[in-house]
Design a protein around this motif. Structure first.
Motif, PDB file in Angstrom:
ATOM      1  N   LEU A 103      39.965  49.333  44.780  1.00  0.00           N
ATOM      2  CA  LEU A 103      41.099  48.784  45.533  1.00  0.00           C
ATOM      3  C   LEU A 103      40.661  47.732  46.545  1.00  0.00           C
ATOM      4  O   LEU A 103      41.424  46.812  46.851  1.00  0.00           O
ATOM      5  CB  LEU A 103      41.868  49.910  46.219  1.00  0.00           C
ATOM      6  CG  LEU A 103      42.631  50.835  45.278  1.00  0.00           C
ATOM      7  CD1 LEU A 103      43.116  52.074  46.013  1.00  0.00           C
ATOM      8  CD2 LEU A 103      43.801  50.099  44.630  1.00  0.00           C
ATOM      9  N   ALA A 104      39.437  47.832  47.047  1.00  0.00           N
ATOM     10  CA  ALA A 104      38.928  46.825  47.987  1.00  0.00           C
ATOM     11  C   ALA A 104      38.914  45.457  47.320  1.00  0.00           C
ATOM     12  O   ALA A 104      39.318  44.452  47.925  1.00  0.00           O
ATOM     13  CB  ALA A 104      37.530  47.199  48.463  1.00  0.00           C
ATOM     14  N   GLY A 105      38.463  45.408  46.069  1.00  0.00           N
ATOM     15  CA  GLY A 105      38.467  44.141  45.344  1.00  0.00           C
ATOM     16  C   GLY A 105      39.871  43.655  45.047  1.00  0.00           C
ATOM     17  O   GLY A 105      40.159  42.455  45.132  1.00  0.00           O
ATOM     18  N   MET A 106      40.745  44.585  44.711  1.00  0.00           N
ATOM     19  CA  MET A 106      42.113  44.200  44.364  1.00  0.00           C
ATOM     20  C   MET A 106      42.890  43.699  45.586  1.00  0.00           C
ATOM     21  O   MET A 106      43.683  42.762  45.480  1.00  0.00           O
ATOM     22  CB  MET A 106      42.847  45.385  43.727  1.00  0.00           C
ATOM     23  CG  MET A 106      42.286  45.766  42.365  1.00  0.00           C
ATOM     24  SD  MET A 106      43.071  47.241  41.673  1.00  0.00           S
ATOM     25  CE  MET A 106      44.669  46.549  41.184  1.00  0.00           C
ATOM     26  N   ARG A 107      42.663  44.299  46.745  1.00  0.00           N
ATOM     27  CA  ARG A 107      43.428  43.900  47.929  1.00  0.00           C
ATOM     28  C   ARG A 107      42.935  42.575  48.501  1.00  0.00           C
ATOM     29  O   ARG A 107      43.649  41.897  49.225  1.00  0.00           O
ATOM     30  CB  ARG A 107      43.387  44.991  48.992  1.00  0.00           C
ATOM     31  CG  ARG A 107      42.125  45.021  49.799  1.00  0.00           C
ATOM     32  CD  ARG A 107      42.123  46.155  50.786  1.00  0.00           C
ATOM     33  NE  ARG A 107      41.017  46.008  51.709  1.00  0.00           N
ATOM     34  CZ  ARG A 107      41.097  46.228  52.995  1.00  0.00           C
ATOM     35  NH1 ARG A 107      42.218  46.617  53.537  1.00  0.00           N
ATOM     36  NH2 ARG A 107      40.044  46.078  53.748  1.00  0.00           N
ATOM     37  N   ALA A 129      47.588  37.336  40.032  1.00  0.00           N
ATOM     38  CA  ALA A 129      47.469  38.790  40.150  1.00  0.00           C
ATOM     39  C   ALA A 129      48.671  39.405  39.445  1.00  0.00           C
ATOM     40  O   ALA A 129      49.803  38.960  39.630  1.00  0.00           O
ATOM     41  CB  ALA A 129      47.444  39.209  41.611  1.00  0.00           C
ATOM     42  N   ASN A 130      48.418  40.416  38.648  1.00  0.00           N
ATOM     43  CA  ASN A 130      49.473  41.057  37.871  1.00  0.00           C
ATOM     44  C   ASN A 130      49.854  42.397  38.511  1.00  0.00           C
ATOM     45  O   ASN A 130      50.170  43.356  37.821  1.00  0.00           O
ATOM     46  CB  ASN A 130      48.998  41.265  36.430  1.00  0.00           C
ATOM     47  CG  ASN A 130      50.131  41.552  35.491  1.00  0.00           C
ATOM     48  OD1 ASN A 130      51.276  41.217  35.757  1.00  0.00           O
ATOM     49  ND2 ASN A 130      49.816  42.194  34.382  1.00  0.00           N
ATOM     50  N   TYR A 131      49.787  42.458  39.822  1.00  0.00           N
ATOM     51  CA  TYR A 131      50.131  43.659  40.579  1.00  0.00           C
ATOM     52  C   TYR A 131      50.492  43.240  41.993  1.00  0.00           C
ATOM     53  O   TYR A 131      50.271  42.091  42.398  1.00  0.00           O
ATOM     54  CB  TYR A 131      48.952  44.649  40.590  1.00  0.00           C
ATOM     55  CG  TYR A 131      47.692  44.068  41.183  1.00  0.00           C
ATOM     56  CD1 TYR A 131      47.409  44.179  42.538  1.00  0.00           C
ATOM     57  CD2 TYR A 131      46.782  43.368  40.386  1.00  0.00           C
ATOM     58  CE1 TYR A 131      46.271  43.618  43.078  1.00  0.00           C
ATOM     59  CE2 TYR A 131      45.642  42.813  40.924  1.00  0.00           C
ATOM     60  CZ  TYR A 131      45.383  42.940  42.269  1.00  0.00           C
ATOM     61  OH  TYR A 131      44.267  42.380  42.806  1.00  0.00           O
ATOM     62  N   ASP A 132      51.024  44.154  42.753  1.00  0.00           N
ATOM     63  CA  ASP A 132      51.427  43.908  44.134  1.00  0.00           C
ATOM     64  C   ASP A 132      50.197  44.062  45.034  1.00  0.00           C
ATOM     65  O   ASP A 132      49.692  45.173  45.224  1.00  0.00           O
ATOM     66  CB  ASP A 132      52.525  44.900  44.534  1.00  0.00           C
ATOM     67  CG  ASP A 132      53.062  44.675  45.934  1.00  0.00           C
ATOM     68  OD1 ASP A 132      52.443  43.928  46.729  1.00  0.00           O
ATOM     69  OD2 ASP A 132      54.113  45.269  46.243  1.00  0.00           O
TER      70      ASP A 132
END
Length: 167
Positions: A103-107, A129-132
Motif C-alpha cells: 500500500l505504501a507504493g500504491m498511495r 492508476a486503476n484504483y482510488d
C-alpha cells in the motif's frame, strides 16, 4: 519456575551460546598433531569425549524444554485485543507488513503519469492508476496502525505473561 516469553528467549540465547561454545571447544580437542619424537600424552589437548557428549545432551535437553514451553505458550496464550493466539499474531505480523509495504507504493503514485516513449513516435502515453489512491492511503494508514498496535500488544504479552519452564 515461571518466566515471561522475553525471559525464556534470553535463556534460549544463553543456552545456544553455551552449546556453540562447547562445540567449538570440542572441535579444538577432537584431534591433535604431534611430532614423532614427542610424547603423545604431553601433546594431547584436554578432551573428555563422554563428558562433552553428556554436557551437550544436557544443554540440548534444556533447549528443547525451553522451546517447547515457548511454543506451548504461543499456541495457547491469546492476545486479548486481537482475539488471536500469539502464534497466529506471529503469522499476521508479516502479512500486515507485506500489505503495508504494498500500500505504501500504491498511495505514493500519481493518478496520471506520463510514460517515456522509446519507440520514436510522437505519441504521448500516460499511465493511469486503476484504483482510488486516497483509499489506498487510508488503507495504508489503517494497516500501519494495526501493525503497531499488534506489535505493542505482543510486546506487552511477551514481557508480562508468565508460564512454567522446568529446566
Amino acid at each position: 519456575m515461571k518466566y515471561t516469553s522475553a525471559q525464556a528467549n534470553k535463556i534460549l540465547v544463553g543456552l545456544n551460546a553455551d552449546r556453540d561454545a562447547l562445540l567449538s571447544k570440542e572441535q579444538l580437542g577432537l584431534e591433535f598433531t604431534a611430532a614423532t619424537c614427542e610424547n603423545l600424552d604431553d601433546a594431547r589437548p584436554p578432551y573428555d569425549y563422554a563428558a562433552v557428549q553428556a554436557e551437550l545432551a544436557e544443554i540440548e535437553a534444556k533447549i528443547r524444554k525451553v522451546k517447547h514451553a515457548i511454543n506451548t505458550f504461543n499456541v495457547s496464550h491469546e492476545i486479548p485485543e486481537f482475539n488471536m493466539t500469539i502464534d497466529m499474531a506471529l503469522v499476521y505480523i508479516p502479512q500486515l507488513t507485506q500489505r503495508k509495504n504494498k500500500l505504501a507504493g500504491m498511495r505514493n503514485r500519481l493518478a496520471k503519469m506520463r510514460c517515456q516513449n522509446y519507440d520514436g513516435s510522437n505519441l504521448i502515453n500516460y499511465t493511469y492508476a486503476n484504483y482510488d489512491i486516497e483509499k489506498a492511503d487510508a488503507d495504508y494508514k489503517a494497516a500501519a496502525a494495526e501493525l503497531a498496535k499488534l506489535q505493542n500488544a505482543l510486546d506487552l504479552e511477551n514481557s508480562t505473561a508468565e508460564f512454567e519452564i522446568d529446566i
